[in-house]
Motif scaffolding. Structure first.
Motif, PDB file in Angstrom:
ATOM      1  N   HIS A 197     -30.234 -28.596   9.529  1.00 44.49           N
ATOM      2  CA  HIS A 197     -30.405 -27.814   8.301  1.00 44.49           C
ATOM      3  C   HIS A 197     -29.552 -28.402   7.173  1.00 44.49           C
ATOM      4  O   HIS A 197     -29.999 -28.511   6.025  1.00 44.49           O
ATOM      5  CB  HIS A 197     -30.018 -26.360   8.545  1.00 44.49           C
ATOM      6  CG  HIS A 197     -30.918 -25.641   9.500  1.00 44.49           C
ATOM      7  ND1 HIS A 197     -32.294 -25.606   9.352  1.00 44.49           N
ATOM      8  CD2 HIS A 197     -30.656 -24.917  10.614  1.00 44.49           C
ATOM      9  CE1 HIS A 197     -32.834 -24.895  10.326  1.00 44.49           C
ATOM     10  NE2 HIS A 197     -31.857 -24.474  11.118  1.00 44.49           N
ATOM     11  N   TRP A 198     -28.343 -28.756   7.512  1.00 45.56           N
ATOM     12  CA  TRP A 198     -27.381 -29.311   6.549  1.00 45.56           C
ATOM     13  C   TRP A 198     -27.911 -30.608   5.934  1.00 45.56           C
ATOM     14  O   TRP A 198     -27.894 -30.791   4.708  1.00 45.56           O
ATOM     15  CB  TRP A 198     -26.071 -29.525   7.305  1.00 45.56           C
ATOM     16  CG  TRP A 198     -24.953 -30.237   6.646  1.00 45.56           C
ATOM     17  CD1 TRP A 198     -24.183 -29.811   5.598  1.00 45.56           C
ATOM     18  CD2 TRP A 198     -24.413 -31.501   7.057  1.00 45.56           C
ATOM     19  NE1 TRP A 198     -23.201 -30.739   5.324  1.00 45.56           N
ATOM     20  CE2 TRP A 198     -23.312 -31.772   6.200  1.00 45.56           C
ATOM     21  CE3 TRP A 198     -24.733 -32.413   8.056  1.00 45.56           C
ATOM     22  CZ2 TRP A 198     -22.550 -32.933   6.309  1.00 45.56           C
ATOM     23  CZ3 TRP A 198     -23.967 -33.563   8.176  1.00 45.56           C
ATOM     24  CH2 TRP A 198     -22.896 -33.814   7.312  1.00 45.56           C
ATOM     25  N   SER A 200     -31.072 -31.698   5.943  1.00 51.38           N
ATOM     26  CA  SER A 200     -32.334 -31.445   5.237  1.00 51.38           C
ATOM     27  C   SER A 200     -32.075 -30.882   3.847  1.00 51.38           C
ATOM     28  O   SER A 200     -32.767 -31.232   2.881  1.00 51.38           O
ATOM     29  CB  SER A 200     -33.214 -30.487   6.046  1.00 51.38           C
ATOM     30  OG  SER A 200     -33.607 -31.084   7.266  1.00 51.38           O
ATOM     31  N   GLU A 201     -31.069 -30.010   3.742  1.00 52.85           N
ATOM     32  CA  GLU A 201     -30.727 -29.451   2.432  1.00 52.85           C
ATOM     33  C   GLU A 201     -30.158 -30.528   1.506  1.00 52.85           C
ATOM     34  O   GLU A 201     -30.430 -30.545   0.302  1.00 52.85           O
ATOM     35  CB  GLU A 201     -29.727 -28.315   2.591  1.00 52.85           C
ATOM     36  CG  GLU A 201     -30.323 -27.045   3.165  1.00 52.85           C
ATOM     37  CD  GLU A 201     -29.314 -25.920   3.270  1.00 52.85           C
ATOM     38  OE1 GLU A 201     -28.143 -26.129   2.859  1.00 52.85           O
ATOM     39  OE2 GLU A 201     -29.678 -24.836   3.756  1.00 52.85           O
ATOM     40  N   ALA A 202     -29.370 -31.437   2.058  1.00 57.53           N
ATOM     41  CA  ALA A 202     -28.792 -32.510   1.242  1.00 57.53           C
ATOM     42  C   ALA A 202     -29.866 -33.497   0.805  1.00 57.53           C
ATOM     43  O   ALA A 202     -29.859 -33.979  -0.334  1.00 57.53           O
ATOM     44  CB  ALA A 202     -27.697 -33.227   2.021  1.00 57.53           C
ATOM     45  N   SER A 227     -27.285 -37.205   1.096  1.00 59.45           N
ATOM     46  CA  SER A 227     -26.676 -37.284   2.430  1.00 59.45           C
ATOM     47  C   SER A 227     -26.004 -38.629   2.677  1.00 59.45           C
ATOM     48  O   SER A 227     -25.203 -38.763   3.607  1.00 59.45           O
ATOM     49  CB  SER A 227     -27.723 -37.009   3.512  1.00 59.45           C
ATOM     50  OG  SER A 227     -28.775 -37.962   3.455  1.00 59.45           O
TER      51      SER A 227
END
Length: 249
Positions: free
Chosen positions: A185-186, A188-190, A195
């Motif tokens: 999730h982390w 994908s959000e970045a 990232s």
């Protein structure tokens, strides 16, 4: 005894009662691979998430990070690193165990552990031995690698290893912090671009200690990435109200 003396004695006894017993402070042991390990200065800015964990701990718990680059559930034991941990374990200690990245290296017989047989058996044996010392285990799944497809969707690269760790945790009633899911999730959000600042992507000449052409590494974390993954671990320990949460800021 005069009333004031009685009151003073009661206050002194109460003060003594709330003083922490440093002899009973637990030790938190970290056992895993490079994504968790303390990285040497010459590899800066690479950091394992366990390297950033002291920022989140209170003085009431000791930390020993035994995670080591390139190790699997098999090689960590075969090299005697696990025995070093077991020899120190005492009742009340906590052991965080997280492998998978190197267990999947089938080309290397010193590290490879097939997920549903050897890897599963290795995790279960670790758990049994920790419990045999009266200590506690927290399993963690492997953090995601930074692999996006052409459409920007995050890809899975760790096969069945995260699934096996989840199943072992369920079967043996062990707390699990699912860093594989949390970092999915982390990441994908970045997104693919931002990232890069979390993983070991550096530009040519950015760090004198790294190759002059820079580094493009989708497995290992930079300082801020490691700090954020440690934060994900801490937040989930608190969410689950695990005993370790007592010593988290």
């Amino acid at each position: 005894m005069r009333p004031f003396s009685v009151f003073l004695m009661a206050c002194l006894l109460a003060a003594c009662a709330i003083q922490p017993d440093t002899s009973s402070h637990p030790t938190l042991f970290l056992v895993g691979d490079s994504t968790m390990a303390d990285q040497p200065e010459h590899k800066y800015p690479e950091h394992g998430w366990g390297q950033m964990l002291p920022e989140f701990l209170t003085p009431g718990i000791r930390l020993q990070n035994h995670a080591m680059n390139g190790r699997s559930t098999k090689s960590f034991r075969d090299e005697g690193r696990w025995q070093t941990v077991v020899d120190q374990l005492k009742a009340g200690d906590i052991v965080v165990i997280g492998f998978g990245h190197n267990d999947q290296k089938s080309q290397d017989p010193t590290r490879y552990a097939e997920p549903w047989t050897d890897y599963r058996a290795n995790l279960m044996r670790y758990i049994d031995e920790v419990r045999g010392k009266g200590a506690e285990v927290i399993l963690v799944t492997s953090i995601r690698r930074r692999h996006f497809d052409d459409q920007g969707a995050l890809q899975k690269t760790l096969g069945d290893y995260p699934m096996v760790a989840r199943q072992v945790a369920k079967d043996m009633s062990v707390p699990l912090v699912d860093l594989n899911q949390l970092t999915a999730h982390w990441l994908s959000e970045a997104g693919p671009a931002a990232s890069k600042q979390l993983y070991m992507h550096t530009v040519p000449g950015q760090y004198a200690n790294l190759p002059p052409e820079g580094k493009q590494d989708n497995t290992h974390l930079q300082v801020e990435g490691a700090r954020q993954v440690a934060g994900l671990f801490v937040a989930d320990v608190k969410r689950q109200q695990l005993r370790l949460a007592r010593w988290l800021k």
